[in-house]
Design an enzyme around this catalytic site. Structure first.
Site, PDB file in Angstrom:
ATOM      1  N   GLU A  54       0.819  -1.211   0.000  1.00 12.89           N
ATOM      2  CA  GLU A  54       0.000   0.000   0.000  1.00 12.89           C
ATOM      3  C   GLU A  54       0.852   1.259   0.000  1.00 12.89           C
ATOM      4  OE1 GLU A  54      -2.985   0.241  -0.737  1.00 12.89           O
ATOM      5  OE2 GLU A  54      -3.514  -1.866  -0.626  1.00 12.89           O
ATOM      6  N   TYR A 137      -7.183   6.441   3.485  1.00 13.43           N
ATOM      7  CA  TYR A 137      -7.252   5.343   2.527  1.00 13.43           C
ATOM      8  C   TYR A 137      -6.432   4.139   2.966  1.00 13.43           C
ATOM      9  CZ  TYR A 137      -5.748   2.215  -1.019  1.00 13.43           C
ATOM     10  OH  TYR A 137      -5.418   1.065  -1.661  1.00 13.43           O
ATOM     11  N   ASP A 155     -10.268   4.814  -2.714  1.00 18.46           N
ATOM     12  CA  ASP A 155      -9.103   5.275  -3.474  1.00 18.46           C
ATOM     13  C   ASP A 155      -9.575   5.868  -4.796  1.00 18.46           C
ATOM     14  OD1 ASP A 155      -9.790   3.022  -4.981  1.00 18.46           O
ATOM     15  OD2 ASP A 155      -7.737   2.871  -5.691  1.00 18.46           O
ATOM     16  N   CYS A 210     -12.891   0.179 -15.632  1.00 20.91           N
ATOM     17  CA  CYS A 210     -13.470   1.525 -15.523  1.00 20.91           C
ATOM     18  C   CYS A 210     -12.344   2.529 -15.319  1.00 20.91           C
ATOM     19  CB  CYS A 210     -14.458   1.560 -14.357  1.00 20.91           C
ATOM     20  SG  CYS A 210     -15.509   3.035 -14.324  1.00 20.91           S
ATOM     21  N   CYS A 217     -16.330  -0.477 -21.352  1.00 18.36           N
ATOM     22  CA  CYS A 217     -17.629  -0.816 -20.767  1.00 18.36           C
ATOM     23  C   CYS A 217     -18.126  -2.199 -21.220  1.00 18.36           C
ATOM     24  CB  CYS A 217     -18.652   0.255 -21.131  1.00 18.36           C
ATOM     25  SG  CYS A 217     -18.216   1.910 -20.549  1.00 18.36           S
ATOM     26  N   CYS A 220     -17.481  -4.601 -18.643  1.00 12.54           N
ATOM     27  CA  CYS A 220     -17.875  -4.224 -17.284  1.00 12.54           C
ATOM     28  C   CYS A 220     -19.097  -5.017 -16.819  1.00 12.54           C
ATOM     29  CB  CYS A 220     -18.196  -2.733 -17.227  1.00 12.54           C
ATOM     30  SG  CYS A 220     -18.688  -2.191 -15.571  1.00 12.54           S
ATOM     31  N   CYS A 226     -25.008   1.170 -15.081  1.00 10.15           N
ATOM     32  CA  CYS A 226     -24.114   2.296 -14.830  1.00 10.15           C
ATOM     33  C   CYS A 226     -24.817   3.615 -15.176  1.00 10.15           C
ATOM     34  CB  CYS A 226     -22.843   2.153 -15.659  1.00 10.15           C
ATOM     35  SG  CYS A 226     -21.748   3.599 -15.555  1.00 10.15           S
TER      36      CYS A 226
END
Length: 309
Positions: A54, A137, A155, A210, A217, A220, A226
């Site tokens: 991270e 975060y 995030d 995305c 898309c 997706c 969406c």
DNA sequence: AAGTCGTGGCT
DNA sequence: TAGCCAAGACT
């Protein structure tokens, strides 16, 4: 589905707090079959591996992190291993990941974990947040990914996914807003396991499908619901993100100076550092800044090195 | 709260 | 080509 005629709200009206119930299953199912096999996602990574990843992934692409991450964990498999090293060794091992203050903070976090938490990455969100280099975060990410807890992990990827899928805008605001936090919390699945999977899955969706530009898309799992796509993908109307110019900035000079110091175990004379940049005022300002940040240690006789303390 | 802080690949 | 962009934190 027909519009409700009584006071009972529709369970699936777009954008309401229940829209998560239609988002979670397809996104999590997509994640189960499309997630990248990243080393910090493997069980053997442990909380320390998750935390190291991270730190490194803050503003830095996965592909650049991978080799440094492997080397880092091989050298310092536990927080205490890093804590007993000089901070300059962390800066050196950080290599060219960028934002080297992260290396200093990760070292500081390892020291704090060793002193305050018996050498184990804390599970508590507030204790994580108290560590240097860990903000909202990262605290949520470590608690969720390493310990399976239920947190809104907000995030840049998740923010973009929510902006499009739920809010119907191409991009989220420049700075995270209270409304975004509220939405993310409202969308959080009730049970811990599903919540932590949702966090990882929605982040991965933003990273792989995305994306900021050239979103795909057709790949997706929630394209049919969406809000942004259903609205015809209206272009972003808010203020454009401020461009990050780099050439000629102090940041570039700092980077050049630190690159020299990383390569040398022995202290480096100022005359050598002077060769990285012509303009003396900016050069001095950059070096002073590195010293002030604790990234560089000045020695007598005009010598400089990465910090031993 | 707007600025600062690295680096390199991609279009 | 010159921006744009990449799992933010800190002041």
């Amino acid at each position: 589905m027909t519009a409700p005629t009584n006071t009972t709200p529709s369970p699936y009206s777009p954008g309401d707090s229940d829209s998560g119930t239609t988002l979670h299953p397809p996104v999590i199912a997509w994640f189960d079959s499309h997630a990248r096999d990243l080393p910090w996602r493997r069980p053997e990574a442990g909380p320390w591996g998750v935390m190291v990843s991270e730190f490194m992934l803050q503003q830095t692409p996965v592909n650049r992190v991978l080799p440094v991450y492997e080397q880092w964990l091989r050298r310092w498999p536990r927080p205490a291993d890093l804590a007993q090293e000089p901070p300059g060794e962390a800066v050196r091992a950080w290599g060219r990941l960028g934002y080297p203050r992260r290396a200093l903070r990760l070292h500081g976090a390892a020291v704090a974990i060793t002193e305050r938490h018996g050498g184990d990455v804390p599970e508590d969100h507030a204790q994580l947040l108290a560590l240097p280099g860990i903000g909202e975060y990262t605290a949520a990410a470590v608690a969720s990914f390493a310990y399976g807890q239920r947190h809104a992990v907000l995030d840049t990827n998740v923010r973009r996914v929510l902006a499009r899928a739920v809010t119907g805008t191409q991009f989220p605001p420049n700075a995270t807003t209270a409304a975004e936090r509220k939405l993310a919390r409202a969308l959080l699945p009730d049970d811990e396991r599903t919540a932590s999977r949702w966090a990882a899955a929605s982040m991965e969706l933003g990273a792989l499908v995305c994306t900021a530009k050239n979103e795909t898309c057709h790949r997706c799992p929630i394209a049919t619901q969406c809000a942004w796509r259903l609205a015809g993908k209206p272009p972003h109307d808010g203020p454009a993100r401020r461009g990050q110019t780099y050439a000629g900035t102090d940041r570039q000079v700092r980077g050049k100076l630190l690159a020299v110091l990383r390569e040398s175990v022995a202290p480096v004379p100022q005359s050598v550092l002077d060769r990285v940049w012509d303009e003396p005022v900016q050069r001095a300002r950059a070096l002073d800044g590195l010293v002030a940040d604790g990234l560089v240690e000045p020695l007598p006789n005009g010598l400089y090195r990465l910090p031993l303390t």
